[in-house]
Structures are given as structure tokens and as C-alpha cells.
Design a protein around this motif. Structure first.
Motif, PDB file in Angstrom:
ATOM      1  N   THR A 148     -30.237 -28.663 -11.588  1.00  0.00           N
ATOM      2  CA  THR A 148     -28.843 -29.357 -12.830  1.00  0.00           C
ATOM      3  C   THR A 148     -27.717 -29.290 -11.950  1.00  0.00           C
ATOM      4  O   THR A 148     -27.389 -28.336 -11.772  1.00  0.00           O
ATOM      5  CB  THR A 148     -29.288 -29.125 -13.809  1.00  0.00           C
ATOM      6  OG1 THR A 148     -30.929 -28.456 -14.674  1.00  0.00           O
ATOM      7  CG2 THR A 148     -28.566 -29.304 -14.810  1.00  0.00           C
ATOM      8  N   ARG A 149     -27.112 -30.483 -12.575  1.00  0.00           N
ATOM      9  CA  ARG A 149     -25.787 -30.366 -11.608  1.00  0.00           C
ATOM     10  C   ARG A 149     -24.446 -31.363 -12.842  1.00  0.00           C
ATOM     11  O   ARG A 149     -25.832 -32.477 -13.736  1.00  0.00           O
ATOM     12  CB  ARG A 149     -25.140 -31.106 -10.093  1.00  0.00           C
ATOM     13  CG  ARG A 149     -25.981 -32.533 -10.187  1.00  0.00           C
ATOM     14  CD  ARG A 149     -25.938 -32.851  -8.173  1.00  0.00           C
ATOM     15  NE  ARG A 149     -26.392 -33.809  -8.009  1.00  0.00           N
ATOM     16  CZ  ARG A 149     -26.165 -34.104  -7.261  1.00  0.00           C
ATOM     17  NH1 ARG A 149     -25.896 -33.593  -5.869  1.00  0.00           N
ATOM     18  NH2 ARG A 149     -26.605 -35.771  -6.537  1.00  0.00           N
ATOM     19  N   VAL A 150     -24.117 -31.227 -13.000  1.00  0.00           N
ATOM     20  CA  VAL A 150     -22.533 -31.941 -13.940  1.00  0.00           C
ATOM     21  C   VAL A 150     -21.573 -32.433 -13.552  1.00  0.00           C
ATOM     22  O   VAL A 150     -20.823 -31.784 -12.522  1.00  0.00           O
ATOM     23  CB  VAL A 150     -22.570 -31.035 -15.083  1.00  0.00           C
ATOM     24  CG1 VAL A 150     -21.486 -31.573 -16.201  1.00  0.00           C
ATOM     25  CG2 VAL A 150     -23.424 -30.358 -15.810  1.00  0.00           C
ATOM     26  N   TYR A 151     -21.193 -33.347 -13.966  1.00  0.00           N
ATOM     27  CA  TYR A 151     -20.207 -33.879 -12.877  1.00  0.00           C
ATOM     28  C   TYR A 151     -18.925 -34.947 -14.100  1.00  0.00           C
ATOM     29  O   TYR A 151     -18.996 -34.906 -15.226  1.00  0.00           O
ATOM     30  CB  TYR A 151     -20.748 -35.497 -12.596  1.00  0.00           C
ATOM     31  CG  TYR A 151     -21.313 -35.511 -11.708  1.00  0.00           C
ATOM     32  CD1 TYR A 151     -21.591 -36.031  -9.565  1.00  0.00           C
ATOM     33  CD2 TYR A 151     -23.032 -35.626 -11.753  1.00  0.00           C
ATOM     34  CE1 TYR A 151     -21.798 -35.871  -9.073  1.00  0.00           C
ATOM     35  CE2 TYR A 151     -23.667 -35.469 -10.853  1.00  0.00           C
ATOM     36  CZ  TYR A 151     -23.272 -36.198  -9.493  1.00  0.00           C
ATOM     37  OH  TYR A 151     -24.625 -36.393  -8.398  1.00  0.00           O
ATOM     38  N   TRP A 170     -17.976 -32.240  -9.333  1.00  0.00           N
ATOM     39  CA  TRP A 170     -19.549 -31.900  -9.968  1.00  0.00           C
ATOM     40  C   TRP A 170     -19.686 -30.230  -9.978  1.00  0.00           C
ATOM     41  O   TRP A 170     -19.840 -29.457  -8.166  1.00  0.00           O
ATOM     42  CB  TRP A 170     -20.642 -32.834  -9.416  1.00  0.00           C
ATOM     43  CG  TRP A 170     -20.737 -32.426  -8.230  1.00  0.00           C
ATOM     44  CD1 TRP A 170     -19.940 -33.638  -7.261  1.00  0.00           C
ATOM     45  CD2 TRP A 170     -21.679 -31.704  -7.441  1.00  0.00           C
ATOM     46  NE1 TRP A 170     -21.175 -33.650  -5.916  1.00  0.00           N
ATOM     47  CE2 TRP A 170     -21.264 -32.536  -5.618  1.00  0.00           C
ATOM     48  CE3 TRP A 170     -22.331 -30.820  -8.057  1.00  0.00           C
ATOM     49  CZ2 TRP A 170     -22.403 -32.234  -4.765  1.00  0.00           C
ATOM     50  CZ3 TRP A 170     -22.879 -30.566  -6.516  1.00  0.00           C
ATOM     51  CH2 TRP A 170     -23.471 -30.863  -5.132  1.00  0.00           C
ATOM     52  N   THR A 171     -20.399 -29.066 -10.299  1.00  0.00           N
ATOM     53  CA  THR A 171     -21.637 -27.898  -9.791  1.00  0.00           C
ATOM     54  C   THR A 171     -22.368 -28.463 -10.736  1.00  0.00           C
ATOM     55  O   THR A 171     -23.424 -29.111 -11.376  1.00  0.00           O
ATOM     56  CB  THR A 171     -20.705 -27.460 -10.198  1.00  0.00           C
ATOM     57  OG1 THR A 171     -20.924 -25.970 -10.018  1.00  0.00           O
ATOM     58  CG2 THR A 171     -20.114 -26.926 -11.753  1.00  0.00           C
ATOM     59  N   GLY A 172     -23.499 -27.718  -9.660  1.00  0.00           N
ATOM     60  CA  GLY A 172     -25.092 -27.975 -10.587  1.00  0.00           C
ATOM     61  C   GLY A 172     -25.526 -25.926  -9.761  1.00  0.00           C
ATOM     62  O   GLY A 172     -24.863 -24.955  -9.217  1.00  0.00           O
ATOM     63  N   VAL A 225     -24.401 -24.820  -6.139  1.00  0.00           N
ATOM     64  CA  VAL A 225     -23.719 -25.798  -5.254  1.00  0.00           C
ATOM     65  C   VAL A 225     -22.602 -26.126  -6.170  1.00  0.00           C
ATOM     66  O   VAL A 225     -21.741 -26.522  -7.273  1.00  0.00           O
ATOM     67  CB  VAL A 225     -24.765 -27.360  -5.021  1.00  0.00           C
ATOM     68  CG1 VAL A 225     -26.039 -26.210  -3.941  1.00  0.00           C
ATOM     69  CG2 VAL A 225     -25.274 -27.220  -6.388  1.00  0.00           C
ATOM     70  N   PHE A 226     -21.755 -26.908  -5.277  1.00  0.00           N
ATOM     71  CA  PHE A 226     -20.103 -27.427  -5.026  1.00  0.00           C
ATOM     72  C   PHE A 226     -19.692 -28.680  -4.786  1.00  0.00           C
ATOM     73  O   PHE A 226     -20.190 -28.848  -3.298  1.00  0.00           O
ATOM     74  CB  PHE A 226     -19.153 -26.357  -5.280  1.00  0.00           C
ATOM     75  CG  PHE A 226     -19.967 -25.196  -5.608  1.00  0.00           C
ATOM     76  CD1 PHE A 226     -18.720 -25.560  -7.293  1.00  0.00           C
ATOM     77  CD2 PHE A 226     -19.967 -24.060  -4.813  1.00  0.00           C
ATOM     78  CE1 PHE A 226     -19.889 -23.080  -7.831  1.00  0.00           C
ATOM     79  CE2 PHE A 226     -20.468 -22.786  -6.000  1.00  0.00           C
ATOM     80  CZ  PHE A 226     -19.944 -22.221  -6.799  1.00  0.00           C
TER      81      PHE A 226
END
Length: 315
Positions: A243-246, A256-258, A270-271
Motif C-alpha cells: 500500500t502506498r499513499v501519494y 509518496w511512501t508505502g 519505500v519512498f
């Protein structure tokens, strides 16, 4: 003696070659997972990647790659054919491989504009090498060592299909995005080869790869995107759930990061940052399997140049 050498030297390469050093890398560049992704972005991505598992150990693995793909033929917003290529290098101790891949994909609209289906084909050649002078053995003049092939070339092919929104991979989201992919990697299995077969790594086996993602936009500048990647092959079944968020702070720019979880193996924060035509990313993989006592976190850095961005009108 030869069995011990191949078990201790080639097998580690096999494991890392099939499962790529830092699996979260597909979040930045999915080109190597499915040839149908060739030309599927609203820009032409040029990616450089450097990955280093176990950086504190001598002769630890290293993985480097470069790739580029684009749409060709026809008006900018109505092109149907994509072409691309990539070069990978993976090394661990005295063993290494270098792989060249060329790909083609055909893209067709489905029902309405922005929904597309792509069919892709990739052809590749992999050069394997062992530096015998770096092997630690009791007798370098052992006939089994002398007869071992120092280099070997293997040929292979992959096919894939991709359903996607034309906005998938864009950095300016005007609506929800999605993709659903299927590919068969190494359809020739061990493939055509030159040499005496000293290299028997799992990355040569046929693999089925399934991938999917859905990006949901909310409050205009935010997007949440769950993703899943499934691999089935000689190493068994393995899934990555991410899952990642922008946050989009301006047109064609976001941070974004996830968090990515690989079943029974590792998880990876992850970035990423994209500003106009430049994208950078970092993945940090932490093992959770039984080998965590013998390994350390892996690092990956990705740099992308997003060329010739195509304009997408708001619905």
C-alpha cells in the motif's frame, strides 16, 4: 567437488537472480515484470537502478539495471505500438550474469478512451560467468574444476498482457487509476544455451507473474493505492502486498511512501519523489524469514527521467 562449488557459489546467485535483490523495485520500474508494460506510461521512462543486499558483507550481491521504453508510430495521443530495452547486471562473489532484453507491445483501446489492453513480447540473452581464480577450493587443478565452463550464454523469451488506465503511471491524477497484468517469464525454460551447463539457476525457470493495482483519489491532492504482485515458479508461490499513499503538491509533482510485505520473506518501506520530469526512489528491505540472522537489510536507489510527457485532458 563440483557439486559443492555449484551449491555454494551458483545456488546463491540463483536465489537472488529469480527473486531480484530488492523486490520493492517494481514499484518504481515494472518493465522487467511484464513486456506488455512497454509504452504503457504517459511518458517515456528511462530508469537507472542500483541495489545492494547485505552491504556490510564481503562479496555481497549487487544488482544494477537500466531500461527505457516508449510508444512509437502515430499521433502523440493515439499511438498503438511500444518498443523498449533493458540491461541488467547481477553479481555475487565470483559469479555474475548480464542480461539484455528487447521488447515490443501493441496497445488497443477498450470500450472507451483511457482504458486500454496491451499485449507484449520480450526477447533476451543472458551471459553467465564464473571467475575461477576467485573460487576457494582445495585444488584448482582438479579435473572437475578444469572442465567447468567459465562463461555461458542463454536465450529466452517472455510474453504478457496488461489492462490499464492510460493515466496509470502518470504523476497528475485526474481520476482513479488501475492496472491488471499477467505474464509468463522465460517461456523457454532453461532456454537455448552455449557451454556445458555449469550454470543451473532458478532464474532460468518459467515463472507466471500476476500483478494488479488500484489508485483511489481523494481530497483532490491525495491518492491511496493498494498493489499486489504474485510469482509462481520453481521457487514456489510468493506474493507481495503493498500500500502506498501519494500527496500531489503541484501538477506533475508528488511525494509518496508505502510499505510492501513479501509473504514469508521480508517487508520493505519505500519512498518516492517526482518533480516534473525527474523521479527518484528508495527502498529498504528488512528480512523476516529464518535467514535474517545471517543477512542484513538491503538497499535500492532508483533514478528516473520521464521524457516526452503526453498531455491528458481532465474528464
Amino acid at each position: 567437488m563440483l557439486f559443492l562449488i555449484l551449491t555454494g557459489v551458483v545456488a546463491p546467485l540463483a536465489v537472488n537472480a529469480q527473486l531480484y535483490p530488492v523486490r520493492g523495485s517494481y514499484l518504481f520500474n515494472d518493465y522487467y515484470l511484464n513486456p506488455a508494460t512497454t509504452g504503457s506510461k504517459i511518458f517515456n521512462p528511462f530508469w537507472l537502478s542500483y541495489q545492494k543486499p547485505n552491504p556490510g558483507l564481503d562479496n555481497s550481491p549487487v544488482h544494477q539495471s537500466v531500461s527505457y521504453h516508449s510508444l512509437i508510430s502515430g499521433p502523440p495521443n493515439h499511438r498503438t505500438m511500444g518498443m523498449g530495452g533493458g540491461l541488467e547486471y547481477h553479481g555475487i562473489g565470483p559469479v555474475s550474469y548480464t542480461r539484455l532484453q528487447l521488447s515490443y507491445a501493441y496497445h488497443a483501446e477498450v470500450k472507451r478512451r483511457y482504458n486500454k489492453c496491451a499485449f507484449g513480447l520480450a526477447l533476451g540473452a543472458t551471459h553467465y560467468a564464473i571467475q575461477k581464480d576467485k573460487l576457494v577450493v582445495a585444488d584448482m587443478n582438479d579435473p572437475l574444476i578444469m572442465e567447468m565452463t567459465s562463461t555461458e550464454m542463454r536465450w529466452n523469451a517472455s510474453v504478457g498482457m496488461l489492462f490499464y488506465s492510460d493515466r496509470y503511471g502518470s504523476q497528475r491524477y485526474t481520476t482513479d487509476t488501475y492496472h491488471l497484468g499477467w505474464s509468463v517469464m522465460n517461456i523457454l525454460g532453461p532456454g537455448e544455451k552455449s557451454g556445458n551447463g555449469s550454470f543451473n539457476s532458478q532464474d532460468q525457470s518459467t515463472q507466471v507473474v500476476l500483478s494488479g493495482a488500484y489508485g483511489r483519489r481523494f481530497k483532490k491532492v491525495w491518492m491511496i493505492e493498494p498493489l499486489m504482485l504474485i510469482r509462481m515458479g520453481a521457487a514456489g508461490f510468493q506474493a507481495d502486498i503493498t500500500t502506498r499513499v501519494y500527496y500531489h503538491y503541484m501538477d506533475n509533482a508528488n511525494v509518496w511512501t508505502g510499505l510492501s510485505l513479501r509473504t514469508g520473506d521480508a517487508f520493505a518501506p519505500v519512498f518516492g519523489l517526482t518533480h516534473q520530469n525527474v523521479s527518484v526512489g528508495y527502498a529498504f528491505e528488512i528480512p523476516v524469514s529464518d535467514i535474517r540472522a545471517y543477512t542484513s537489510p538491503a538497499h535500492a536507489i532508483h533514478i528516473g527521467i520521464l521524457m516526452n510527457r503526453r498531455l491528458i485532458k481532465t474528464l
